[in-house]
Design a protein around this motif. Sequence first.
Motif, PDB file in Angstrom:
ATOM      1  N   MET A  31       0.843  -1.190   0.000  1.00 28.64           N
ATOM      2  CA  MET A  31       0.000   0.000   0.000  1.00 28.64           C
ATOM      3  C   MET A  31       0.884   1.247   0.000  1.00 28.64           C
ATOM      4  SD  MET A  31      -2.872  -1.193   2.817  1.00 28.64           S
ATOM      5  CE  MET A  31      -1.688  -1.235   4.177  1.00 28.64           C
ATOM      6  N   SER A  51      -5.890   3.412  -5.831  1.00 30.20           N
ATOM      7  CA  SER A  51      -4.812   3.872  -4.958  1.00 30.20           C
ATOM      8  C   SER A  51      -4.888   5.390  -4.870  1.00 30.20           C
ATOM      9  CB  SER A  51      -3.458   3.414  -5.504  1.00 30.20           C
ATOM     10  OG  SER A  51      -3.159   4.062  -6.724  1.00 30.20           O
ATOM     11  N   MET A  52      -3.788   6.017  -4.537  1.00 27.82           N
ATOM     12  CA  MET A  52      -3.817   7.464  -4.346  1.00 27.82           C
ATOM     13  C   MET A  52      -4.089   8.217  -5.643  1.00 27.82           C
ATOM     14  SD  MET A  52      -3.647   7.709  -1.176  1.00 27.82           S
ATOM     15  CE  MET A  52      -3.705   9.488  -1.119  1.00 27.82           C
ATOM     16  N   ASP A  98      -1.483  12.578  -0.852  1.00 29.04           N
ATOM     17  CA  ASP A  98      -0.878  12.344   0.460  1.00 29.04           C
ATOM     18  C   ASP A  98      -1.890  11.647   1.361  1.00 29.04           C
ATOM     19  OD1 ASP A  98       0.265  12.447   2.991  1.00 29.04           O
ATOM     20  OD2 ASP A  98       1.115  14.439   2.700  1.00 29.04           O
ATOM     21  N   PHE A  99      -1.665  10.374   1.654  1.00 22.81           N
ATOM     22  CA  PHE A  99      -2.623   9.615   2.455  1.00 22.81           C
ATOM     23  C   PHE A  99      -2.766  10.185   3.860  1.00 22.81           C
ATOM     24  CE2 PHE A  99      -3.662   6.182   5.428  1.00 22.81           C
ATOM     25  CZ  PHE A  99      -4.908   5.834   4.931  1.00 22.81           C
ATOM     26  N   ARG A 100      -1.684  10.755   4.386  1.00 24.10           N
ATOM     27  CA  ARG A 100      -1.752  11.334   5.725  1.00 24.10           C
ATOM     28  C   ARG A 100      -2.788  12.455   5.785  1.00 24.10           C
ATOM     29  NH1 ARG A 100       4.576  12.450   5.869  1.00 24.10           N
ATOM     30  NH2 ARG A 100       3.921  13.117   3.771  1.00 24.10           N
ATOM     31  N   GLU A 149      -6.272  10.885   5.865  1.00 22.50           N
ATOM     32  CA  GLU A 149      -6.592  10.342   7.181  1.00 22.50           C
ATOM     33  C   GLU A 149      -6.974  11.438   8.171  1.00 22.50           C
ATOM     34  OE1 GLU A 149      -4.654   7.372  10.574  1.00 22.50           O
ATOM     35  OE2 GLU A 149      -3.529   7.860   8.764  1.00 22.50           O
ATOM     36  N   MET A 165       1.581   3.336   3.413  1.00 27.43           N
ATOM     37  CA  MET A 165       0.305   3.494   4.102  1.00 27.43           C
ATOM     38  C   MET A 165       0.155   2.545   5.286  1.00 27.43           C
ATOM     39  SD  MET A 165      -2.648   4.457   1.327  1.00 27.43           S
ATOM     40  CE  MET A 165      -2.300   3.271   0.040  1.00 27.43           C
ATOM     41  N   SER A 215      -0.079   3.705   8.920  1.00 26.76           N
ATOM     42  CA  SER A 215      -1.340   4.175   9.506  1.00 26.76           C
ATOM     43  C   SER A 215      -1.990   3.080  10.344  1.00 26.76           C
ATOM     44  CB  SER A 215      -2.310   4.614   8.397  1.00 26.76           C
ATOM     45  OG  SER A 215      -3.607   4.794   8.924  1.00 26.76           O
ATOM     46  N   LEU A 275      -5.730   2.709   9.389  1.00 22.37           N
ATOM     47  CA  LEU A 275      -5.957   1.952   8.155  1.00 22.37           C
ATOM     48  C   LEU A 275      -5.793   0.455   8.415  1.00 22.37           C
ATOM     49  CD1 LEU A 275      -6.392   1.969   5.025  1.00 22.37           C
ATOM     50  CD2 LEU A 275      -3.903   2.021   4.818  1.00 22.37           C
TER      51      LEU A 275
END
Length: 351
Positions: free
Chosen positions: A183, A210-211, A253-255, A258, A303, A306, A309
């Motif tokens: 991920m 995905s992103m 940016d997954f952060r 979240e 990822m 996280s 997640l």
Amino acid sequence: MMRILVINPGATSTKISIFEDKEEILKKNIEHSASDLAPFEHIIDQFQYRKDLISKTLKEEGFKVTDFNAVCGRGGLLRHIPSGTYEVTDKVIQDIYNPPYGEHASNLGTILAKAIAEEAGIKAYFVDPVSVDEMTDVARVTGFSGMERESFFHALNQKSMGRKASLKLGKKYEEVNLIVVHMGGGVSVAAHEKGRVIDVYNVKDEGSFSMDRGGSLPVNALINFCFSGKTKKEVKKALGSKAGVFSYLGTRDFREVEIKAFSGDEKAKLIFDALVYQHCKDIGAMAAVLKFNVDAIVLTAGMAHSKKLCSAIADYVGKLAPIIVLPGEEEMKSLAEGALRVLNGELPKEY
């Protein structure tokens, strides 16, 4: 003691590391600005520019090419091959200059390694490129004659984390069945059956979004999009780098996703939940491929840092098998270890 130079070219940087056996003694990230790369029409044209920078960096750090026992470069979009460590041969270089699956910065890894190795009179290797293919014949069938599923995935990190997870289970990689979920910027979910990746969902073509990639999309809607007046180049760019989470929330940016998802942003929470949902559907499919004989589910890459997640994924699939979380990637270490296995007596695979 074996000393190995590792080269990993990316779109905007060239990472180099020096290992003494399994210990990393030098790590450098050589960055390339857009203006630096602008004069080069094709990625392959960047070869001499990047090689000069690597040579300059090594000299600044007090190393000569003759200090190494081997050079290992990141493998690119080469022909489909089994997992393993390969010597960089003339056939490899020929395919890099005539890439069967297109241009990618990682393609430079093998030719950079070969050029530096030749200066030192040593061997150059590459390990587990994205084109690693160990799929079963039945897994290739799509449902439309003449169109076949292909194996492209994060083989280097998947294999490395598969071995690492096996050690945690107290077994050899070749003794266990794993579902490994990479991920990162891209996503790949693979079924590892006793050392072989027999099936894989690769976000480039299918599986969870995905992103910035769309993964599996509804066929009729996709056809309509392709015939909406856009060029092939525009369609590929939209689906390859402007789809996925980015198309919904405008970020890669997954952060950030979240934070928004758990701060009251309902749309962000929906997309977070959908990402979890689709990952878990893919895990379930790979469990079926393994006939539900699964020793562990491995969550890895960026990822996987996280906890929210990973916890959400565990809520769906935790009953299938133990979940092992191995955040981040170990690409440089994996390349070094692949070369080290050959230096210590393992025969390299033939390309």
